[in-house]
Design a protein around this motif. Structure first.
Motif: not given
Length: 70
Positions: A41-52
């Motif tokens: 959910s955080k990825w979708e709302t741009e509240s967190a970044y994905l790691d490599v």
């Protein structure tokens, strides 16, 4: 290691397009990627970044190149 973008909107759109195409729910992806549903959910709302590592997993899961994903 985390990758940070100035504008993550394109990545989110690509992510959502491929999730929809694959028919996965947030819970499905969370289990596949070994993260919480809240992380998805955080990825979708741009509240967190994905790691490599997660980017590489998504690239494999979506069957697209890492370059195309980011």
């Amino acid at each position: 290691m985390h990758i940070e973008w100035g504008d993550q909107k394109w990545l989110v759109k690509e992510f959502e397009k491929n999730v929809k195409k694959g028919g996965w729910s947030q819970n499905d992806l969370a289990k596949l990627l070994q993260v919480s549903r809240q992380t998805i959910s955080k990825w979708e709302t741009e509240s967190a970044y994905l790691d490599v590592e997660r980017l590489m997993q998504l690239s494999d899961l979506f069957e697209i190149s890492l370059d195309a994903l980011i």
